[in-house]
Scaffold this active site. Structure first.
Site, PDB file in Angstrom:
ATOM      1  N   GLU A 140     -44.188 -64.861 -14.599  1.00 33.16           N
ATOM      2  CA  GLU A 140     -43.926 -63.703 -15.469  1.00 33.16           C
ATOM      3  C   GLU A 140     -42.466 -63.238 -15.383  1.00 33.16           C
ATOM      4  O   GLU A 140     -41.964 -62.590 -16.295  1.00 33.16           O
ATOM      5  CB  GLU A 140     -44.851 -62.530 -15.105  1.00 33.16           C
ATOM      6  CG  GLU A 140     -46.312 -62.751 -15.444  1.00 33.16           C
ATOM      7  CD  GLU A 140     -46.578 -62.891 -16.939  1.00 33.16           C
ATOM      8  OE1 GLU A 140     -45.818 -62.325 -17.744  1.00 33.16           O
ATOM      9  OE2 GLU A 140     -47.543 -63.588 -17.278  1.00 33.16           O
ATOM     10  N   HIS A 196     -26.118 -51.112  -3.853  1.00 33.64           N
ATOM     11  CA  HIS A 196     -26.316 -49.756  -4.375  1.00 33.64           C
ATOM     12  C   HIS A 196     -27.620 -49.638  -5.171  1.00 33.64           C
ATOM     13  O   HIS A 196     -28.507 -48.886  -4.772  1.00 33.64           O
ATOM     14  CB  HIS A 196     -25.093 -49.362  -5.230  1.00 33.64           C
ATOM     15  CG  HIS A 196     -25.220 -48.041  -5.914  1.00 33.64           C
ATOM     16  ND1 HIS A 196     -24.179 -47.395  -6.521  1.00 33.64           N
ATOM     17  CD2 HIS A 196     -26.298 -47.223  -6.100  1.00 33.64           C
ATOM     18  CE1 HIS A 196     -24.587 -46.240  -7.030  1.00 33.64           C
ATOM     19  NE2 HIS A 196     -25.862 -46.121  -6.800  1.00 33.64           N
ATOM     20  N   HIS A 225     -32.749 -47.147  -7.528  1.00 37.42           N
ATOM     21  CA  HIS A 225     -32.443 -47.793  -6.241  1.00 37.42           C
ATOM     22  C   HIS A 225     -33.656 -48.569  -5.715  1.00 37.42           C
ATOM     23  O   HIS A 225     -34.302 -48.123  -4.748  1.00 37.42           O
ATOM     24  CB  HIS A 225     -32.031 -46.730  -5.206  1.00 37.42           C
ATOM     25  CG  HIS A 225     -30.771 -45.973  -5.501  1.00 37.42           C
ATOM     26  ND1 HIS A 225     -30.280 -44.977  -4.668  1.00 37.42           N
ATOM     27  CD2 HIS A 225     -29.872 -46.086  -6.504  1.00 37.42           C
ATOM     28  CE1 HIS A 225     -29.144 -44.496  -5.161  1.00 37.42           C
ATOM     29  NE2 HIS A 225     -28.876 -45.150  -6.287  1.00 37.42           N
ATOM     30  N   HIS A 260     -30.723 -46.171 -14.295  1.00 42.86           N
ATOM     31  CA  HIS A 260     -30.177 -46.575 -12.999  1.00 42.86           C
ATOM     32  C   HIS A 260     -31.137 -46.097 -11.918  1.00 42.86           C
ATOM     33  O   HIS A 260     -31.564 -44.938 -11.928  1.00 42.86           O
ATOM     34  CB  HIS A 260     -28.781 -45.953 -12.806  1.00 42.86           C
ATOM     35  CG  HIS A 260     -28.310 -46.004 -11.389  1.00 42.86           C
ATOM     36  ND1 HIS A 260     -28.135 -47.193 -10.709  1.00 42.86           N
ATOM     37  CD2 HIS A 260     -27.991 -45.021 -10.504  1.00 42.86           C
ATOM     38  CE1 HIS A 260     -27.725 -46.937  -9.478  1.00 42.86           C
ATOM     39  NE2 HIS A 260     -27.634 -45.626  -9.324  1.00 42.86           N
ATOM     40  N   GLU A 320     -22.966 -40.274 -12.923  1.00 42.54           N
ATOM     41  CA  GLU A 320     -22.775 -41.635 -13.453  1.00 42.54           C
ATOM     42  C   GLU A 320     -22.584 -41.625 -14.975  1.00 42.54           C
ATOM     43  O   GLU A 320     -22.648 -42.681 -15.614  1.00 42.54           O
ATOM     44  CB  GLU A 320     -23.994 -42.520 -13.123  1.00 42.54           C
ATOM     45  CG  GLU A 320     -24.296 -42.688 -11.654  1.00 42.54           C
ATOM     46  CD  GLU A 320     -23.381 -43.676 -10.942  1.00 42.54           C
ATOM     47  OE1 GLU A 320     -22.392 -44.131 -11.549  1.00 42.54           O
ATOM     48  OE2 GLU A 320     -23.655 -43.960  -9.762  1.00 42.54           O
TER      49      GLU A 320
HETATM   50  P1  13P Z   1     -26.635 -38.285  -9.701  1.00 38.43           P
HETATM   51  O1  13P Z   1     -27.518 -37.349  -8.909  1.00 38.43           O
HETATM   52  O2  13P Z   1     -25.273 -37.698  -9.953  1.00 38.43           O
HETATM   53  O3  13P Z   1     -27.319 -38.749 -10.966  1.00 38.43           O
HETATM   54  O4  13P Z   1     -26.373 -39.571  -8.795  1.00 38.43           O
HETATM   55  C1  13P Z   1     -27.438 -40.349  -8.310  1.00 38.43           C
HETATM   56  C2  13P Z   1     -27.062 -41.766  -8.061  1.00 38.43           C
HETATM   57  O5  13P Z   1     -27.921 -42.619  -7.955  1.00 38.43           O
HETATM   58  C3  13P Z   1     -25.623 -42.109  -7.976  1.00 38.43           C
HETATM   59  O6  13P Z   1     -25.433 -43.480  -7.967  1.00 38.43           O
HETATM   60 ZN    ZN Z   2     -27.200 -44.698  -7.529  1.00 37.69          ZN
END
Ligand code: 13P
Ligand code: ZN
Length: 266
Positions: A170, A211, A141, A139, A116
């Site tokens: 909050e 995502h 998930h 980033h 990324e």
């Molecule tokens: P990487 O392992 O390349 O950082 O990718 C993880 C990810 O969350 C891709 O969206």
């Molecule tokens: Zn990701």
């Protein structure tokens, strides 16, 4: 010559390790999910500026705003639970070239940076051009926030933010600029970076539809807190729905009533 790690750089790496551990504990970091990039130019020290490259990679577009800057970047395919144990075995220190067309890995273990990186660096370059102090990208998930991005009625920033702010006072206090929505795009592309960029004019955190979240800031712990606070709201909503109720939520007046006592600047 190998990278020498001064106290300031070590403190930054320690913060990365701490937050990576939280991402794993929260259940937001299955396998290699998530990545972090932080501008560490101010901590790098003169002794490290001219280290030879372990690897050199082209950037997908010119990023002259970042020329000569140094970053810690997590490695592609690396697990956050391993970043928590040892950031420099699961990430790299990289230096952007003076022409902004490529970057070098200068840390010894020569870990290939995240897939990324195009979105991380495009966005950090754009912040630098605008004179913003934002110097990092996180980033991850988070299950609950990703779930919300699958709900057709919530594919609307106004509806989504009203719902999340309404679940807990909050949330508005910590995230008054709310969360942005970025429609689905292939991970790791410049296209996802270009869709994300305008949304970050209005927000410090966005959901990449179906995502994950992408958050920016000056301080990694504060940036983590944005995600954690929004995730709490998503959980309150989901918990009430799981019990068979639709949560009432704070009223618009109750949310607006937080602005003055908490000195919230919109
Ligand atoms: P990487 O392992 O390349 O950082 O990718 C993880 C990810 O969350 C891709 O969206
Ligand atoms: Zn990701």
């Amino acid at each position: 010559m190998k990278l020498s790690i001064n106290n300031k750089l070590q403190a930054q790496l320690d913060e990365v390790a701490e937050i990576a551990g939280y991402l794993w504990e929260k259940g937001w970091a299955e396998r290699n999910a998530g990545n972090i990039s932080i501008n560490v130019s101010e901590f790098i020290g003169d002794e490290n500026r001219n280290l030879s490259a372990q690897s050199k990679y082209p950037l997908p577009r010119n990023m002259k705003e970042l020329a000569g800057d140094f970053f810690f970047v997590t490695g592609t395919g690396k697990r956050m639970r391993d970043v928590a144990k040892c950031p420099l075995s699961n990430g790299s220190i990289v230096r952007v070239s003076q022409d902004g067309d490529s970057y070098d890995v200068i840390s010894e273990e020569n870990v290939k940076p995240t897939s990324e990186l195009a979105s991380h660096f495009s966005i950090l370059a754009s912040f630098k051009k605008k004179g913003s102090n934002n110097r990092l990208v996180l980033h991850t998930h988070p299950t609950d926030l990703i779930a919300m991005s699958h709900i057709p009625e919530l594919k609307n920033e106004k509806a989504l933010n009203e719902l999340l702010w309404g679940m807990h006072p909050e949330t508005f206090i910590v995230v008054p600029r709310g969360i942005g929505l970025v429609p689905y795009e292939v991970p790791g592309t410049l296209a996802i970076a270009d869709l994300t960029l305008p949304t970050l004019d209005r927000h410090d955190i966005v959901i990449w539809e179906k995502h994950g979240v992408f958050a920016v800031g000056e301080n990694l712990t504060d940036t983590f807190d944005l995600i954690d606070t929004l995730s709490k709201s998503a959980q309150i909503y989901a918990f009430a729905r799981t019990c068979g109720y639709t949560p009432e939520g704070l009223t618009k007046e109750q949310i607006q009533g937080l602005i003055e006592p908490f000195g919230i600047k919109l």
